[in-house]
Write an enzyme that holds these catalytic residues in place. Sequence first.
Site, PDB file in Angstrom:
ATOM      1  N   THR A  13       1.000  -1.162  -0.032  1.00  0.00           N
ATOM      2  CA  THR A  13      -0.046   0.033   0.034  1.00  0.00           C
ATOM      3  C   THR A  13       0.983   1.060  -0.097  1.00  0.00           C
ATOM      4  O   THR A  13       1.823   1.632   0.942  1.00  0.00           O
ATOM      5  CB  THR A  13      -0.690  -0.043   1.246  1.00  0.00           C
ATOM      6  OG1 THR A  13      -1.990  -1.045   0.973  1.00  0.00           O
ATOM      7  CG2 THR A  13      -1.740   1.340   1.526  1.00  0.00           C
ATOM      8  N   TYR A  44      -8.539  -7.858   7.290  1.00  0.00           N
ATOM      9  CA  TYR A  44      -9.508  -7.429   6.367  1.00  0.00           C
ATOM     10  C   TYR A  44     -10.850  -8.351   6.387  1.00  0.00           C
ATOM     11  O   TYR A  44     -11.119  -9.447   6.920  1.00  0.00           O
ATOM     12  CB  TYR A  44      -9.073  -6.967   5.046  1.00  0.00           C
ATOM     13  CG  TYR A  44      -7.834  -5.928   5.353  1.00  0.00           C
ATOM     14  CD1 TYR A  44      -8.289  -4.792   5.976  1.00  0.00           C
ATOM     15  CD2 TYR A  44      -6.310  -6.111   5.185  1.00  0.00           C
ATOM     16  CE1 TYR A  44      -7.053  -3.602   6.069  1.00  0.00           C
ATOM     17  CE2 TYR A  44      -5.503  -5.242   5.378  1.00  0.00           C
ATOM     18  CZ  TYR A  44      -5.943  -4.029   5.951  1.00  0.00           C
ATOM     19  OH  TYR A  44      -4.880  -3.164   6.243  1.00  0.00           O
TER      20      TYR A  44
HETATM   21  C1  8OZ Z   1      -0.018  -1.239   5.156  1.00  0.00           C
HETATM   22  C2  8OZ Z   1      -0.928   0.303   5.153  1.00  0.00           C
HETATM   23  C3  8OZ Z   1      -2.261   0.116   5.010  1.00  0.00           C
HETATM   24  C4  8OZ Z   1      -2.644  -0.953   4.334  1.00  0.00           C
HETATM   25  C5  8OZ Z   1      -2.026  -4.905   4.570  1.00  0.00           C
HETATM   26  C6  8OZ Z   1      -3.330  -3.612   2.789  1.00  0.00           C
HETATM   27  O1  8OZ Z   1      -1.688  -4.957   5.694  1.00  0.00           O
HETATM   28  C7  8OZ Z   1      -2.425  -3.661   3.925  1.00  0.00           C
HETATM   29  C8  8OZ Z   1      -1.854  -2.337   4.170  1.00  0.00           C
HETATM   30  C9  8OZ Z   1      -0.656  -2.049   4.653  1.00  0.00           C
HETATM   31  O2  8OZ Z   1      -2.494  -5.831   3.904  1.00  0.00           O
END
Ligand code: 8OZ
Length: 362
Positions: A26, A180
């Site tokens: 990201t 998530y």
């Molecule tokens: C860092 C900052 C924001 C999101 C993940 C998509 O940890 C992320 C993420 C990483 O999978």
Amino acid sequence: MTEKLFTPIAFGDLTLKNRVVMAPLTRNRADPEGDVPTDLTVEYYSQRAGAGLIVTEGSQISPEGKGYAWTPGIYSEAQVAAWRKVTEAVHARGGRIAIQLWHVGRISHTSLLDGRQPVAPSALTAASRTFDGSQFVETSAPRALDEAEIARVVEDYRHAARNAKAAGFDAVEIHGANGYLIDQFLRDTSNTRTDAYGGSQENRVRFLDEVVGAVVSEMGAGRTGIRLSPFSNANDVGLDSDTLGLFSKAIDVLNRHGLAFLHMVEGQTGGPRDWPEGALETLRGRFHGTYIANNGYGRDLAVAAVASGKADMVAFGKLYISNPDLAERLAAGAPLAPLPTEGLYGGGAQGYTDYPALVPAA
Ligand code: 8OZ
């Protein structure tokens, strides 16, 4: 002698020039007008086309799936057109690229969702933070999705996968890791539903099963993979009461769909590479497709993992930020640029596209 890490591999519908993967990162640099990748994004990924496979930053499948400022989407026509420039540039340099399909679930804030609450399997707030474009903020209290909405979210994944194909991606990676939405459905810490999507392990893998089915219907199983992080507590998701049993069932689902690859965050995301004795080997052994290992690998560990068969490919995240030609440098045994300390999230070219390759591209 060429180490196996630097040799080609073919699986599913993919033929890759080496076994080095650029892990999803990201970087928060999409154009806020429509959450669209920019020309800088095109340059950034094309600089990294030496990887056998690039996995893009998580890209939200719908406005509701967004959890941070300036992350790109893959749900609109404008986003498809912008991503097409990325895939064409990577292909022109002989690379292959998968897009990571992302729905953050409860890891979001009302200010990123037009004032609406984030959605989740259950109305349980994570003790986690997100970035709203000016500061870090506590995640907002989510509301539980009803069954009709779950079916709609599955359709959002299908639509995003169709868009990924239209944008010219070689593959898609479903983001099933790091606390998530999919991870939230899997674990008994974050899913306390009493309907067909909660309770037993069979019920908690149902959402994963439906999402994988929808994505495969558009991309084909030979071009679909997934990222999981069973032993990680990222985003305060909590460890399931039976991690090995739960993720064994999840892997059975992946096998039933014939998924091409499983990309595993080994241990705590961005932290120690630890897991209960034998557990990782059990999960890896259960999966029928290609296994991509990730989390804190350097050259020696990666070369050894692929040589011994512990992994088929190895993904590198942070190292790819400051070493756009990481695969080439590793293959040559060349020195690596140090890990970056700033410019990770947000901003422009600085810390993004201004890291030089050892040998400038022709
Ligand atoms: C860092 C900052 C924001 C999101 C993940 C998509 O940890 C992320 C993420 C990483 O999978």
